[in-house]
Write an enzyme that holds these catalytic residues in place. Structure first.
Site, PDB file in Angstrom:
ATOM      1  N   TYR A  87       0.831  -1.196   0.000  1.00 17.33           N
ATOM      2  CA  TYR A  87       0.000   0.000   0.000  1.00 17.33           C
ATOM      3  C   TYR A  87       0.875   1.261   0.000  1.00 17.33           C
ATOM      4  O   TYR A  87       1.979   1.242  -0.513  1.00 17.33           O
ATOM      5  CB  TYR A  87      -1.031  -0.058   1.144  1.00 17.33           C
ATOM      6  CG  TYR A  87      -2.218   0.769   0.763  1.00 17.33           C
ATOM      7  CD1 TYR A  87      -2.977   0.440  -0.359  1.00 17.33           C
ATOM      8  CD2 TYR A  87      -2.514   1.936   1.424  1.00 17.33           C
ATOM      9  CE1 TYR A  87      -3.998   1.257  -0.804  1.00 17.33           C
ATOM     10  CE2 TYR A  87      -3.541   2.758   0.982  1.00 17.33           C
ATOM     11  CZ  TYR A  87      -4.275   2.410  -0.129  1.00 17.33           C
ATOM     12  OH  TYR A  87      -5.275   3.220  -0.574  1.00 17.33           O
ATOM     13  N   ARG A 140      -8.849  11.094  -7.997  1.00 13.18           N
ATOM     14  CA  ARG A 140      -7.955  11.681  -6.986  1.00 13.18           C
ATOM     15  C   ARG A 140      -7.216  10.540  -6.296  1.00 13.18           C
ATOM     16  O   ARG A 140      -7.600  10.097  -5.238  1.00 13.18           O
ATOM     17  CB  ARG A 140      -8.778  12.515  -5.988  1.00 13.18           C
ATOM     18  CG  ARG A 140      -8.014  13.559  -5.264  1.00 13.18           C
ATOM     19  CD  ARG A 140      -7.160  12.996  -4.139  1.00 13.18           C
ATOM     20  NE  ARG A 140      -7.927  12.585  -2.975  1.00 13.18           N
ATOM     21  CZ  ARG A 140      -7.700  11.453  -2.293  1.00 13.18           C
ATOM     22  NH1 ARG A 140      -6.786  10.589  -2.660  1.00 13.18           N
ATOM     23  NH2 ARG A 140      -8.428  11.148  -1.245  1.00 13.18           N
ATOM     24  N   LYS A 158      -6.125  -2.145  -1.751  1.00 18.15           N
ATOM     25  CA  LYS A 158      -7.040  -2.104  -0.597  1.00 18.15           C
ATOM     26  C   LYS A 158      -7.616  -3.491  -0.322  1.00 18.15           C
ATOM     27  O   LYS A 158      -7.720  -3.925   0.820  1.00 18.15           O
ATOM     28  CB  LYS A 158      -8.191  -1.125  -0.863  1.00 18.15           C
ATOM     29  CG  LYS A 158      -7.809   0.326  -0.619  1.00 18.15           C
ATOM     30  CD  LYS A 158      -8.162   0.785   0.786  1.00 18.15           C
ATOM     31  CE  LYS A 158      -7.293   1.917   1.294  1.00 18.15           C
ATOM     32  NZ  LYS A 158      -7.902   3.212   1.390  1.00 18.15           N
ATOM     33  N   GLU A 230     -13.505   4.694  -3.329  1.00 20.10           N
ATOM     34  CA  GLU A 230     -12.090   4.924  -3.080  1.00 20.10           C
ATOM     35  C   GLU A 230     -11.529   5.973  -4.036  1.00 20.10           C
ATOM     36  O   GLU A 230     -11.664   5.838  -5.257  1.00 20.10           O
ATOM     37  CB  GLU A 230     -11.368   3.580  -3.276  1.00 20.10           C
ATOM     38  CG  GLU A 230      -9.960   3.536  -2.807  1.00 20.10           C
ATOM     39  CD  GLU A 230      -9.787   3.786  -1.331  1.00 20.10           C
ATOM     40  OE1 GLU A 230     -10.561   3.239  -0.524  1.00 20.10           O
ATOM     41  OE2 GLU A 230      -8.874   4.535  -0.975  1.00 20.10           O
ATOM     42  N   ASP A 231     -10.922   6.999  -3.484  1.00 17.14           N
ATOM     43  CA  ASP A 231     -10.196   8.006  -4.274  1.00 17.14           C
ATOM     44  C   ASP A 231     -11.009   8.644  -5.402  1.00 17.14           C
ATOM     45  O   ASP A 231     -10.538   8.777  -6.534  1.00 17.14           O
ATOM     46  CB  ASP A 231      -8.879   7.406  -4.794  1.00 17.14           C
ATOM     47  CG  ASP A 231      -7.843   7.315  -3.673  1.00 17.14           C
ATOM     48  OD1 ASP A 231      -8.181   7.679  -2.533  1.00 17.14           O
ATOM     49  OD2 ASP A 231      -6.715   6.881  -3.931  1.00 17.14           O
ATOM     50  N   ASP A 253     -13.871   5.465   2.042  1.00 20.40           N
ATOM     51  CA  ASP A 253     -12.745   5.354   2.979  1.00 20.40           C
ATOM     52  C   ASP A 253     -11.997   6.672   3.133  1.00 20.40           C
ATOM     53  O   ASP A 253     -11.499   6.977   4.220  1.00 20.40           O
ATOM     54  CB  ASP A 253     -11.786   4.263   2.499  1.00 20.40           C
ATOM     55  CG  ASP A 253     -10.749   3.960   3.558  1.00 20.40           C
ATOM     56  OD1 ASP A 253     -11.142   3.774   4.724  1.00 20.40           O
ATOM     57  OD2 ASP A 253      -9.549   3.941   3.241  1.00 20.40           O
ATOM     58  N   ASP A 254     -11.915   7.464   2.063  1.00 22.33           N
ATOM     59  CA  ASP A 254     -11.178   8.731   2.162  1.00 22.33           C
ATOM     60  C   ASP A 254     -11.875   9.687   3.118  1.00 22.33           C
ATOM     61  O   ASP A 254     -11.237  10.495   3.781  1.00 22.33           O
ATOM     62  CB  ASP A 254     -11.070   9.403   0.785  1.00 22.33           C
ATOM     63  CG  ASP A 254     -10.530   8.424  -0.220  1.00 22.33           C
ATOM     64  OD1 ASP A 254      -9.412   7.956  -0.026  1.00 22.33           O
ATOM     65  OD2 ASP A 254     -11.265   8.081  -1.174  1.00 22.33           O
ATOM     66  N   ASN A 393      -0.545  12.157   1.645  1.00 22.34           N
ATOM     67  CA  ASN A 393       0.198  11.048   1.052  1.00 22.34           C
ATOM     68  C   ASN A 393       0.455  11.366  -0.412  1.00 22.34           C
ATOM     69  O   ASN A 393      -0.271  12.166  -0.996  1.00 22.34           O
ATOM     70  CB  ASN A 393      -0.642   9.756   1.113  1.00 22.34           C
ATOM     71  CG  ASN A 393      -0.801   9.239   2.515  1.00 22.34           C
ATOM     72  OD1 ASN A 393       0.072   9.398   3.344  1.00 22.34           O
ATOM     73  ND2 ASN A 393      -1.939   8.613   2.780  1.00 22.34           N
ATOM     74  N   ASN A 437      -2.948   5.541   9.552  1.00 21.45           N
ATOM     75  CA  ASN A 437      -3.209   4.733   8.364  1.00 21.45           C
ATOM     76  C   ASN A 437      -4.636   4.188   8.428  1.00 21.45           C
ATOM     77  O   ASN A 437      -5.008   3.551   9.420  1.00 21.45           O
ATOM     78  CB  ASN A 437      -2.191   3.578   8.404  1.00 21.45           C
ATOM     79  CG  ASN A 437      -2.142   2.818   7.123  1.00 21.45           C
ATOM     80  OD1 ASN A 437      -3.181   2.570   6.521  1.00 21.45           O
ATOM     81  ND2 ASN A 437      -0.944   2.452   6.720  1.00 21.45           N
TER      82      ASN A 437
HETATM   83  P1  NAI Z   1      -8.744  16.924  -1.919  1.00 23.98           P
HETATM   84  O1  NAI Z   1      -8.173  17.196  -3.256  1.00 23.98           O
HETATM   85  O2  NAI Z   1     -10.194  16.650  -1.780  1.00 23.98           O
HETATM   86  O3  NAI Z   1      -8.395  18.138  -0.933  1.00 23.98           O
HETATM   87  C1  NAI Z   1      -7.191  18.842  -0.921  1.00 23.98           C
HETATM   88  C2  NAI Z   1      -7.425  20.141  -0.175  1.00 23.98           C
HETATM   89  O4  NAI Z   1      -6.175  20.793  -0.008  1.00 23.98           O
HETATM   90  C3  NAI Z   1      -8.338  21.103  -0.919  1.00 23.98           C
HETATM   91  O5  NAI Z   1      -9.202  21.729  -0.006  1.00 23.98           O
HETATM   92  C4  NAI Z   1      -7.377  22.122  -1.485  1.00 23.98           C
HETATM   93  O6  NAI Z   1      -7.961  23.409  -1.684  1.00 23.98           O
HETATM   94  C5  NAI Z   1      -6.348  22.148  -0.378  1.00 23.98           C
HETATM   95  N1  NAI Z   1      -5.087  22.732  -0.825  1.00 23.98           N
HETATM   96  C6  NAI Z   1      -4.393  22.464  -1.936  1.00 23.98           C
HETATM   97  N2  NAI Z   1      -3.314  23.260  -1.999  1.00 23.98           N
HETATM   98  C7  NAI Z   1      -3.352  24.027  -0.900  1.00 23.98           C
HETATM   99  C8  NAI Z   1      -2.524  25.066  -0.416  1.00 23.98           C
HETATM  100  N3  NAI Z   1      -1.449  25.472  -1.079  1.00 23.98           N
HETATM  101  N4  NAI Z   1      -2.856  25.658   0.742  1.00 23.98           N
HETATM  102  C9  NAI Z   1      -3.954  25.272   1.429  1.00 23.98           C
HETATM  103  N5  NAI Z   1      -4.773  24.289   1.023  1.00 23.98           N
HETATM  104  C10 NAI Z   1      -4.466  23.691  -0.140  1.00 23.98           C
HETATM  105  O7  NAI Z   1      -7.888  15.716  -1.359  1.00 23.98           O
HETATM  106  P2  NAI Z   1      -8.232  14.779  -0.101  1.00 23.98           P
HETATM  107  O8  NAI Z   1      -8.962  13.579  -0.523  1.00 23.98           O
HETATM  108  O9  NAI Z   1      -8.845  15.595   0.959  1.00 23.98           O
HETATM  109  O10 NAI Z   1      -6.770  14.312   0.323  1.00 23.98           O
HETATM  110  C11 NAI Z   1      -5.834  15.255   0.795  1.00 23.98           C
HETATM  111  C12 NAI Z   1      -4.550  14.526   1.176  1.00 23.98           C
HETATM  112  O11 NAI Z   1      -4.815  13.691   2.287  1.00 23.98           O
HETATM  113  C13 NAI Z   1      -4.010  13.611   0.072  1.00 23.98           C
HETATM  114  O12 NAI Z   1      -2.612  13.754   0.015  1.00 23.98           O
HETATM  115  C14 NAI Z   1      -4.364  12.235   0.520  1.00 23.98           C
HETATM  116  O13 NAI Z   1      -3.428  11.277   0.081  1.00 23.98           O
HETATM  117  C15 NAI Z   1      -4.302  12.402   2.017  1.00 23.98           C
HETATM  118  N6  NAI Z   1      -5.103  11.408   2.711  1.00 23.98           N
HETATM  119  C16 NAI Z   1      -4.501  10.769   3.755  1.00 23.98           C
HETATM  120  C17 NAI Z   1      -5.161   9.795   4.428  1.00 23.98           C
HETATM  121  C18 NAI Z   1      -4.480   9.155   5.602  1.00 23.98           C
HETATM  122  O14 NAI Z   1      -3.385   9.401   5.905  1.00 23.98           O
HETATM  123  N7  NAI Z   1      -5.090   8.338   6.358  1.00 23.98           N
HETATM  124  C19 NAI Z   1      -6.472   9.339   3.990  1.00 23.98           C
HETATM  125  C20 NAI Z   1      -7.077  10.135   2.928  1.00 23.98           C
HETATM  126  C21 NAI Z   1      -6.374  11.129   2.313  1.00 23.98           C
END
Ligand code: NAI
Length: 554
Positions: A87, A140, A158, A230-231, A253-254, A393, A437
């Site tokens: 993963y 995404r 997954k 997912e994503d 899950d996200d 991530n 995680n």
């Molecule tokens: P998303 O695309 O829905 O949201 C990203 C957010 O970040 C948006 O609100 C965007 O406007 C904001 N953003 C982007 N650039 C920015 C900046 N320069 N300044 C401030 N805000 C900014 O993506 P999602 O699904 O919310 O995922 C976000 C991150 O979280 C990804 O990297 C994903 O891999 C990670 N993630 C981690 C998880 C975990 O560790 N358990 C689980 C799900 C997601």
């Protein structure tokens, strides 16, 4: 030959002499006989010989295609080493290289041009008894953006974890990629790209396509089939969850898994700080799918702690790429409006921290390195034990590394990341930062849901999962900075989560499996996938796995 070629039957050098002779495969392998444990040790030695994680990933994929039980024994008994390969972060790289690495299907591809025929495509999948579907439209993928059909690596990964971490039988799991095109220009021009070569189909046609997909899954596999989103892109994730959560057995899950693992982290940190969740002032950096999901679940939990929903939302501030989420903005969507504050436009994170003085900073922004030293120092100046969660991530997108977090807060912060990091030594103390995680959450929730045969998945199940995880963090682990149990304990945690979910489901009359199992732990354990080899000669005409399954399934 099936016994050597079918990954479900193959035991390689572990076939006994008697088995080799009776099955007609004697002489097709070298004379040596190995136990499964010896084979696992051999696999580990091979893995160690590869320097690049992606080569390890390819090796594991080939192992799964060759010998399923060996693959799952290796992963299930070595979770800490294998999770980063199967993963995140390696799966992200595997998705980026999906086209060039593509060998054989490990799931179904359903394209927008199959609209009207999705049920027929499901009929083409060779396994008839599916209990869990994980699907993506690839918009995404992790923090890597729109990867179109290359996103298929995520449902495959997954569902491997469904088996390795919660004992789902692999043939009960189905990964699906919905290919509606991609808006990623680079991919559209990439000669290795394996998906449809046009931009994403959106709007009404897309919605009808998803509707048909959900209906087809239920028609083919039954109402209690678990369907995990997912994503999906920000514009669709929360919208589709809202649309389907009370009609199907589904979760995202996200949104919900991330929310639960973050809540688990906060609950564990409360054991250190002696605070309640509602004692925190929380600032989200990033206000997308993950952040909103976390904010909503933290709100629910604060309400359970006794404050009003409105008060809870007042404690949560959010920022996205356009600055602080405020009432004056006209570009807010979905639940973002719940958290909008009466605030002038501001994009500078440091200024906002100095003004709000949050106790808890959460990054879900995909902006690697966004939590700079001045930001971390500011958090440390306002709090004795600041909470810093850097969840983005894969690894390069992490808002700050644990090394930076401890260094710039004098070792006082309580930190977790979304990607795995090695131990950190700061001021002669070893820190083992935990990984927030989702794998702590979704396998156990899925196990409870599928075994109790519930038809819907309420937030309560994710709160239960978060509580179980936080209760299972040892004091020693907390002392070393980890907010989560050791990864090698996830399988035990999954059974505990499933047990509590089943208890809840029966108490609330939503379980449909009858009669109610008297001893739920025993029932759950009797249904888990057995990754250890069983004798291949169980009678002339019997099919080995089938006889095994009859014994295992209640
Ligand atoms: P998303 O695309 O829905 O949201 C990203 C957010 O970040 C948006 O609100 C965007 O406007 C904001 N953003 C982007 N650039 C920015 C900046 N320069 N300044 C401030 N805000 C900014 O993506 P999602 O699904 O919310 O995922 C976000 C991150 O979280 C990804 O990297 C994903 O891999 C990670 N993630 C981690 C998880 C975990 O560790 N358990 C689980 C799900 C997601």
């Amino acid at each position: 030959m099936d016994h050597l070629k079918n990954p479900r039957l193959n035991k390689g050098l572990a076939f006994t002499l008697e088995e080799r002779q009776a099955l007609g495969i004697h002489g097709l392998q070298p004379a040596a006989q190995r136990t499964q444990d010896e084979q696992v040790a051999n696999c580990k030695a091979v893995l160690e010989s590869y320097n690049q994680p992606i080569n390890k990933y390819v090796y594991l994929t080939e192992l799964k295609d060759r010998n399923e039980k060996l693959f799952f024994k290796l992963v299930s008994e070595n979770i800490e080493e294998m999770l980063p390969i199967v993963y995140t972060p390696t799966v992200g790289l595997a998705c980026l290289k999906f086209g060039i690495m593509y060998r054989r299907p490990h799931g179904l591809f359903v394209t927008i041009h199959d609209k009207g025929h999705i049920y027929d495509i499901l009929q083409n999948w060779h396994e008839p008894d599916i209990h869990a579907v994980v699907f993506t439209d690839g918009e995404r993928i992790l923090g890597l953006g729109d990867l179109g059909a290359y996103g298929m690596g995520i449902p495959i990964g997954k569902l491997a974890l469904y088996t390795a971490l919660a004992g789902f039988k692999p043939h009960h799991c189905l990964p699906i990629c919905l290919d509606v095109g991609t808006d990623n220009k680079q991919l559209l021009e990439d000669r290795h790209y394996v998906g449809l070569r046009h931009t994403r189909v959106r709007g009404e046609i897309y919605d009808e396509f998803i509707d048909e997909f959900m209906t087809a899954i239920v028609k083919r596999y039954g109402q209690d089939t678990l369907i995990q989103f997912e994503d999906f892109g920000t514009a669709n994730a929360a919208r589709l969850l809202k649309r389907y959560r009370n009609k199907y057995c589904t979760f995202n899950d996200d949104i919900q898994g991330t929310a639960a693992v973050s809540l688990a982290g906060v609950l564990a940190s409360n054991r250190i700080t002696k605070k309640k969740v509602s004692d925190h002032k929380i600032l989200f950096y990033g206000a997308g799918t993950a952040a909103i999901g976390i904010a909503d679940l933290l709100t629910e939990f604060m309400v359970r702690e006794g404050i009003s929903r409105e008060e809870a939302r007042q404690r949560i501030y959010m920022m996205d790429i356009n600055g602080i989420i405020s009432t004056g903005r006209n570009d807010l969507f979905g639940h973002q409006t719940y958290y909008a504050k009466d605030h002038s436009p501001e994009k500078d994170l440091l200024k906002i921290i100095n003004e709000i003085k949050p106790s808890f900073l959460i990054g879900a922004s995909t902006q690697g390195g966004a939590f700079t030293p001045p930001i971390l120092k500011a958090m440390a100046s306002y709090n004795d034990r600041p909470l810093i969660f850097a969840l983005s991530n894969p690894t390069i997108k992490t808002e700050c590394t644990p090394q930076d977090a401890y260094e710039h807060t004098e070792g006082r912060c309580i930190y977790c990341s979304g990607s795995p990091f090695p131990d950190v030594i700061y001021n002669n103390k070893v820190y083992k930062p935990g990984q927030g995680n989702n794998s702590y959450i979704f396998p156990g929730v899925a196990l409870g849901v599928v075994l109790a045969q519930v038809h819907h998945i309420p937030d309560e199940y994710f709160i239960i999962a978060a509580e179980v995880i936080s209760e299972n963090v040892l004091e020693d682990e907390l002392a070393m900075g980890s907010l989560f149990p050791g990864l090698n304990h996830i399988r035990d945690c999954s059974v505990k989560i499933a047990t509590r979910i089943m208890d809840y489901a029966y108490k609330n009359n939503v379980a449909t499996l009858y009669p109610e199992p008297k001893d739920k732990i025993k029932f759950i354990k009797s249904n888990l996938y057995n990754y250890n080899y069983i004798p291949s000669l169980t009678g002339r005409w019997s099919w080995p796995d089938e006889s095994n399954e009859k014994k295992e399934t209640c």
